[in-house]
Design a protein around this motif. Structure first.
Motif, PDB file in Angstrom:
ATOM      1  N   HIS A  34       0.747  -1.255   0.208  1.00  0.00           N
ATOM      2  CA  HIS A  34      -0.008  -0.239  -0.075  1.00  0.00           C
ATOM      3  C   HIS A  34       0.663   1.124  -0.126  1.00  0.00           C
ATOM      4  O   HIS A  34       0.674   2.308  -0.674  1.00  0.00           O
ATOM      5  CB  HIS A  34      -1.027  -0.038   1.261  1.00  0.00           C
ATOM      6  N   SER A  35       1.809   1.287   0.838  1.00  0.00           N
ATOM      7  CA  SER A  35       2.930   2.403   0.912  1.00  0.00           C
ATOM      8  C   SER A  35       3.716   2.649  -0.625  1.00  0.00           C
ATOM      9  O   SER A  35       3.650   3.840  -0.797  1.00  0.00           O
ATOM     10  CB  SER A  35       3.937   2.009   1.894  1.00  0.00           C
ATOM     11  N   LYS A  36       3.737   1.616  -1.400  1.00  0.00           N
ATOM     12  CA  LYS A  36       4.506   2.132  -2.441  1.00  0.00           C
ATOM     13  C   LYS A  36       3.305   2.500  -3.280  1.00  0.00           C
ATOM     14  O   LYS A  36       3.885   3.737  -4.383  1.00  0.00           O
ATOM     15  CB  LYS A  36       5.084   0.600  -3.166  1.00  0.00           C
ATOM     16  N   GLU A  37       2.321   1.816  -3.308  1.00  0.00           N
ATOM     17  CA  GLU A  37       1.198   2.851  -4.171  1.00  0.00           C
ATOM     18  C   GLU A  37       0.851   4.162  -3.842  1.00  0.00           C
ATOM     19  O   GLU A  37       0.828   5.177  -4.653  1.00  0.00           O
ATOM     20  CB  GLU A  37      -0.046   1.968  -4.082  1.00  0.00           C
ATOM     21  N   ILE A  38       0.813   4.449  -2.464  1.00  0.00           N
ATOM     22  CA  ILE A  38       0.822   5.632  -2.119  1.00  0.00           C
ATOM     23  C   ILE A  38       1.738   6.766  -2.715  1.00  0.00           C
ATOM     24  O   ILE A  38       1.563   7.840  -3.253  1.00  0.00           O
ATOM     25  CB  ILE A  38       0.596   6.035  -0.512  1.00  0.00           C
ATOM     26  N   LEU A  39       3.381   6.391  -2.329  1.00  0.00           N
ATOM     27  CA  LEU A  39       4.313   6.954  -3.073  1.00  0.00           C
ATOM     28  C   LEU A  39       4.221   7.374  -4.406  1.00  0.00           C
ATOM     29  O   LEU A  39       4.725   8.392  -4.873  1.00  0.00           O
ATOM     30  CB  LEU A  39       5.718   6.256  -2.590  1.00  0.00           C
TER      31      LEU A  39
END
Length: 299
Positions: A34-39
């Motif tokens: 999820h973090s990679k997608e947000i970034l």
């Protein structure tokens, strides 16, 4: 470290309505999906904070100047964001429950499929493991957690059997627990009942429902105006708390009405409940029970 694909990835990140220069928090970092997608949706001045108390998650740290991983339980979200100089954020994402990775690590004791030490601690520094719960809790206390957290109707009988069996021999592994409770596990429903028993013990060990309540209560003060909350839950106990909090701002009872009969609630739901489609469930079995609820700060 192998982590499975995150559930409802696009939907849960879309729910945050990301602004390029916003500040976001992924309170369940895990494999970092999820973090990679947000970034990928943030601009150069955007910021993302991740929380994860599991040391295994530290191996997935993302090398990005915009990202900070905080190795703590997300029940302390406000305190640690303040420590990093952040008082308000634009969006918070939570993907609750145990990660597929934790289920797949036999020695963590989360899974009914492997024989491993009865551990179940998400934070390896915690004092109470599943071994203590099964080995030392009173019959009454065991019955209570099996009923409340496992939703097992015959919780009293199961608790009585655990106490009787542990007097004969210590119950220290997943398979020893399974063997001790064999009479409650007819073939057709063995996996379902075992999963309920393991869920109850895991929730007790990690104080999961208390953590969730503490976290949710902090979100209205943390979110900026029109800030978004995106929460994925995997069982009815979690989902009920999330749904109730979004609707009333409380976990029990009803909000008070003012002189005009209006109620003051901090959050407002956005859209309808979202569940994974058949295609996602086929690819990722963990998605079958996932529910995504979205809310925004009501101001």
């Amino acid at each position: 470290m192998k982590y499975h694909s995150p559930v409802l990835l696009k939907e849960s990140v879309d729910a945050l309505a990301i602004k390029e220069n916003g500040i976001y928090v992924d309170v369940t970092f895990g494999g970092g999906g999820h973090s990679k997608e947000i970034l990928s949706r943030l601009g150069d001045s955007g910021r993302l904070f991740g929380f994860d108390q599991d040391p295994d998650a530290l191996e997935n740290i993302i090398e990005d100047a915009r990202f900070t991983l905080i190795p703590e339980n997300f029940r302390y979200i406000s305190r640690f964001l303040r420590f990093h100089g952040v008082k308000k954020v634009d969006g918070i994402l939570a993907d609750l429950g145990v990660s597929s990775h934790q289920f797949d690590e036999a020695d963590r004791g989360f899974s009914t499929r492997f024989d491993g030490d009865l551990d179940m601690r998400m934070n390896q520094k915690s004092k109470v493991s599943a071994k203590e719960v099964i080995g030392t809790y009173s019959e009454e206390k065991l019955a209570e957690i099996l009923f409340l957290y496992g939703e097992l109707r015959n919780s009293r009988n199961i608790a009585k059997t655990i106490v009787e069996k542990r007097q004969e021999e210590k119950i220290e592994t997943s398979f020893q627990l399974k063997e001790a409770l064999q009479k409650y596990l007819p073939n057709a429903v063995e996996h379902k009942i075992l999963a309920q028993i393991f869920q109850a013990v895991r929730i007790e060990v990690n104080e999961e429902l208390e953590v969730l309540k503490e976290f949710l209560l902090q979100t209205p003060n943390l979110l900026k105006e029109k800030g978004r909350l995106s929460v994925i839950s995997y069982h009815s106990l979690e989902d009920r708390l999330v749904k109730r909090f979004i609707r009333t701002g409380l976990f029990i009872g009803e909000p008070e009405k003012d002189f005009f009969g209006n109620i003051e609630v901090p959050m407002q739901k956005v859209g309808k409940l979202i569940v994974p489609d058949a295609k996602e469930v086929k690819v990722n079995n963990r998605a079958r029970s996932a529910k995504l609820r979205i809310a925004t700060l009501k101001k």
